[in-house]
Design a protein around this motif. Structure first.
Motif, PDB file in Angstrom:
ATOM      1  N   TYR A 209      -8.029   3.718  -6.947  1.00  0.00           N
ATOM      2  CA  TYR A 209      -7.611   5.083  -7.796  1.00  0.00           C
ATOM      3  C   TYR A 209      -6.192   4.874  -8.202  1.00  0.00           C
ATOM      4  O   TYR A 209      -5.269   4.891  -7.322  1.00  0.00           O
ATOM      5  CB  TYR A 209      -7.886   6.230  -6.913  1.00  0.00           C
ATOM      6  N   PRO A 210      -5.787   4.852  -9.511  1.00  0.00           N
ATOM      7  CA  PRO A 210      -4.581   4.539 -10.021  1.00  0.00           C
ATOM      8  C   PRO A 210      -3.714   5.557  -9.558  1.00  0.00           C
ATOM      9  O   PRO A 210      -2.361   5.365  -9.669  1.00  0.00           O
ATOM     10  CB  PRO A 210      -4.744   4.541 -11.534  1.00  0.00           C
ATOM     11  N   LEU A 211      -3.982   6.863  -9.206  1.00  0.00           N
ATOM     12  CA  LEU A 211      -3.051   7.944  -8.907  1.00  0.00           C
ATOM     13  C   LEU A 211      -2.904   8.113  -7.354  1.00  0.00           C
ATOM     14  O   LEU A 211      -2.240   9.039  -6.892  1.00  0.00           O
ATOM     15  CB  LEU A 211      -3.618   9.359  -9.459  1.00  0.00           C
ATOM     16  N   SER A 212      -3.556   7.348  -6.608  1.00  0.00           N
ATOM     17  CA  SER A 212      -3.643   7.660  -5.129  1.00  0.00           C
ATOM     18  C   SER A 212      -2.154   7.494  -4.399  1.00  0.00           C
ATOM     19  O   SER A 212      -2.173   8.171  -3.559  1.00  0.00           O
ATOM     20  CB  SER A 212      -4.392   6.405  -4.539  1.00  0.00           C
ATOM     21  N   LYS A 213      -1.347   6.595  -4.746  1.00  0.00           N
ATOM     22  CA  LYS A 213      -0.174   6.499  -4.134  1.00  0.00           C
ATOM     23  C   LYS A 213       0.653   7.795  -4.012  1.00  0.00           C
ATOM     24  O   LYS A 213       1.235   8.218  -2.976  1.00  0.00           O
ATOM     25  CB  LYS A 213       0.647   5.603  -4.798  1.00  0.00           C
ATOM     26  N   LYS A 214       0.964   8.306  -5.328  1.00  0.00           N
ATOM     27  CA  LYS A 214       1.728   9.566  -5.422  1.00  0.00           C
ATOM     28  C   LYS A 214       0.978  10.848  -6.023  1.00  0.00           C
ATOM     29  O   LYS A 214       1.319  11.789  -5.872  1.00  0.00           O
ATOM     30  CB  LYS A 214       2.920   9.176  -6.388  1.00  0.00           C
ATOM     31  N   GLY A 215      -0.111  10.452  -6.757  1.00  0.00           N
ATOM     32  CA  GLY A 215      -0.874  11.722  -7.683  1.00  0.00           C
ATOM     33  C   GLY A 215      -1.694  12.338  -6.871  1.00  0.00           C
ATOM     34  O   GLY A 215      -2.047  13.417  -7.338  1.00  0.00           O
ATOM     35  N   VAL A 216      -2.106  12.102  -5.795  1.00  0.00           N
ATOM     36  CA  VAL A 216      -3.297  12.724  -5.120  1.00  0.00           C
ATOM     37  C   VAL A 216      -2.505  13.790  -4.201  1.00  0.00           C
ATOM     38  O   VAL A 216      -1.833  13.488  -3.140  1.00  0.00           O
ATOM     39  CB  VAL A 216      -4.153  11.920  -4.310  1.00  0.00           C
ATOM     40  N   LYS A 217      -2.786  15.179  -4.348  1.00  0.00           N
ATOM     41  CA  LYS A 217      -2.143  16.165  -3.527  1.00  0.00           C
ATOM     42  C   LYS A 217      -3.077  16.620  -2.451  1.00  0.00           C
ATOM     43  O   LYS A 217      -2.427  16.899  -1.534  1.00  0.00           O
ATOM     44  CB  LYS A 217      -1.753  17.270  -4.556  1.00  0.00           C
ATOM     45  N   MET A 238      -0.871   7.216   0.929  1.00  0.00           N
ATOM     46  CA  MET A 238      -0.903   8.215  -0.056  1.00  0.00           C
ATOM     47  C   MET A 238       0.167   9.200   0.217  1.00  0.00           C
ATOM     48  O   MET A 238       0.020  10.398   0.739  1.00  0.00           O
ATOM     49  CB  MET A 238      -2.357   8.960   0.119  1.00  0.00           C
ATOM     50  N   GLN A 239       1.320   8.731  -0.425  1.00  0.00           N
ATOM     51  CA  GLN A 239       2.517   9.804  -0.056  1.00  0.00           C
ATOM     52  C   GLN A 239       2.600  11.105  -0.851  1.00  0.00           C
ATOM     53  O   GLN A 239       3.379  11.788  -0.469  1.00  0.00           O
ATOM     54  CB  GLN A 239       3.761   8.879  -0.831  1.00  0.00           C
ATOM     55  N   GLY A 240       1.745  11.408  -1.497  1.00  0.00           N
ATOM     56  CA  GLY A 240       1.611  12.624  -2.256  1.00  0.00           C
ATOM     57  C   GLY A 240       0.810  13.622  -1.693  1.00  0.00           C
ATOM     58  O   GLY A 240       0.864  15.037  -2.053  1.00  0.00           O
ATOM     59  N   VAL A 241       0.149  13.327  -0.634  1.00  0.00           N
ATOM     60  CA  VAL A 241      -0.883  14.331   0.147  1.00  0.00           C
ATOM     61  C   VAL A 241      -0.064  15.359   0.770  1.00  0.00           C
ATOM     62  O   VAL A 241       0.643  15.091   1.728  1.00  0.00           O
ATOM     63  CB  VAL A 241      -1.811  13.575   1.044  1.00  0.00           C
TER      64      VAL A 241
END
Length: 500
Positions: A209-217, A238-241
């Motif tokens: 998932y391209p947004l997994s690192k920062k984009g997933v909240k 997943m640093q954005g969670v």
């Protein structure tokens, strides 16, 4: 839908604690479902709403064109004269360059009608009136509609639900490849619910998932076999969670929470996880200083755990839901009100050992409460409602479902609460017609649930027409609710949705 990225490779999911990453091949397409992100409209019935008249007169007066509505998922497709391809995925739509989507030039009708059917200004307004599933179908009509509908603004507040079997495609040789999640990325989804996944499935999701690192909240794991190692990898990668839900996950331990939880998490929900007890609450209190919301369903949490919260959390935490925490007593309530004095939302649903004395402590110390849930608390009596009415002047929502000792006297206390907007009295078996008369003076009331109240008669219920500001009335399984009564309500409460 979008072209593969040229030469752009993502860093692999780092193996930790014995986890091994399975290499993947080019991805295929999986299916999923989409659900609302929050249960803000529970018990509401879906009603079709009309679409504003933004069509041109040339189309509006054509009798052969259907009027688009929520009740007809394909009505807009029919308007353009193109049906969606059979068997297409409704949510995980991942259109490639080779797919046979009609171009605007191929749409039937006069040039002016074709131009109107792909006018982005009109479509941007019109598509707001369709459900998520309908938007998925409409996006298959043509590329112009796809471009409009795959804007992130049309998917805000929706959470894709992906089951394990939907994450992989079976190749002819029997091998599995992870599905393409590019369609979700284009729509900008920042929250996912993964059902039945394992540690390796989560690693695959992170890598694909391209947004997994920062984009997933927000991440929700339900009925998962995730272990301590998988939980640690997920929260590290997943640093954005900032919102995490663990439901029915019985393979991680309290030690896993100690090693995984990160201070960036502000909302945590843990339910039906058998390894969660007092030490888990200690980990939460020590590792999540910025916690604003905690939802906990744990059968082994005791009064001691509610004293672990820090002074920082006492300032930041505004929502606490303790559901079916059977071991919590009034002593735990004492610890809670002193540890978390700024709560605005509190649920003690199913905390069956809490009594009127516990409610008195809540009313005297948590004056900022706007929502209080005491459902399934069989020891609560009318005395508790007196405490609530006297001290909780900002309360807007009160849930008393299955409080079987509540009587008409208790409702007389509630009638003095000028701020109360939502009152739930489901299956309060001692409430009678006389008690309803006390509620008729509550002009602020917008939602009233009397489902399953066996002693209410048609005569008593008919008096509710005096609540002219009422917006929702639930009478499910109420013996006094007759067809004649519903007709009477439709005439005298035209703006109220009556749930039969």
């Amino acid at each position: 839908m979008s072209n593969p990225r040229n030469g752009d490779t993502k860093p692999p999911c780092l193996p930790r604690n014995g986890l091994v990453k399975i290499p993947t091949q080019p991805n295929g397409l999986g299916s999923a479902s989409i659900t609302k992100g929050t249960p803000a409209v529970k018990n509401r019935l879906c009603q079709p709403s009309s679409v504003p008249a933004i069509l041109s007169p040339a189309l509006a007066h054509r009798s052969d064109l259907p009027i688009p509505s929520l009740a007809s998922p394909l009505s807009l497709a029919a308007l353009a004269g193109v049906s969606s391809p059979p068997g297409a995925s409704l949510v995980g739509l991942n259109t490639s360059e080779g797919s046979e989507q009609p171009s605007p030039e191929r749409l039937p009708g006069s040039p002016s009608e074709r131009q109107l059917a792909v006018d982005e200004k009109i479509l941007n307004r019109l598509f707001w009136y369709f459900s998520a599933c309908e938007k998925c179908v409409l996006a298959q009509v043509c590329k112009a509609w796809w471009r409009v509908l795959y804007q992130p603004k049309f998917w805000v507040g929706l959470t894709p639900v992906l089951h394990t079997k939907e994450l992989y495609n079976i190749l002819p040789g029997g091998e599995k490849e992870f599905v393409s999640l590019q369609g979700f990325a284009v729509r900008g989804f920042d929250g996912f619910c993964l059902v039945g996944v394992s540690d390796l499935d989560i690693c695959e999701f992170i890598d694909n998932y391209p947004l997994s690192k920062k984009g997933v909240k927000s991440m929700s794991l339900k009925r998962s076999t995730i272990t301590d190692a998988g939980l640690e990898v997920m929260l590290e990668q997943m640093q954005g969670v900032v919102r995490l839900e663990l439901s029915g996950c019985n393979d991680f331990t309290e030690a896993g929470l100690w090693s995984s939880l990160n201070a960036r998490i502000t909302a945590l929900s843990v339910s039906d996880c058998i390894n969660v007890a007092d030490d888990a609450i200690a980990a939460i209190s020590q590792l999540l200083p910025n916690l604003t919301e905690l939802n906990l369903q744990a059968y082994h949490v005791t009064d001691t755990a509610l004293a672990y919260f820090t002074a920082k959390q006492g300032y930041t935490t505004h929502t606490l839901r303790l559901n079916s925490c059977w071991e919590i007593t009034n002593h735990g309530v004492v610890n809670m009100v002193h540890s978390l004095p700024n709560l605005s939302v509190l649920s003690l649903s199913g905390c069956s050992k809490v009594t009127d004395d516990g409610v008195e402590l809540v009313a005297e110390n948590l004056r900022k409460l706007r929502s209080l849930d005491l459902s399934w608390c069989p020891r609560i009596t009318d005395m508790a409602l007196e405490y609530i009415a006297c001290d909780l002047h900002k309360l807007e929502e009160l849930v008393l479902d299955r409080c079987v000792r509540i009587t008409d006297t208790g409702l007389s206390y509630l009638s003095t609460m000028s701020s109360l907007r939502s009152l739930y009295l489901r299956w309060c078996c001692q409430v009678q017609d006389f008690g309803l008369k006390h509620l008729l003076s509550m002009g602020s009331l917008r939602l009233l649930s009397l489902a399953g109240c066996p002693l209410l008669t048609t005569t008593g219920l008919s008096g509710l027409v005096q609540l002219q500001e009422l917006e929702e009335l639930e009478l499910t399984n109420c013996p006094g609710a007759t067809p004649e009564l519903f007709k009477y309500f439709s005439q005298h409460l035209p703006c109220c949705m009556v749930i039969e």
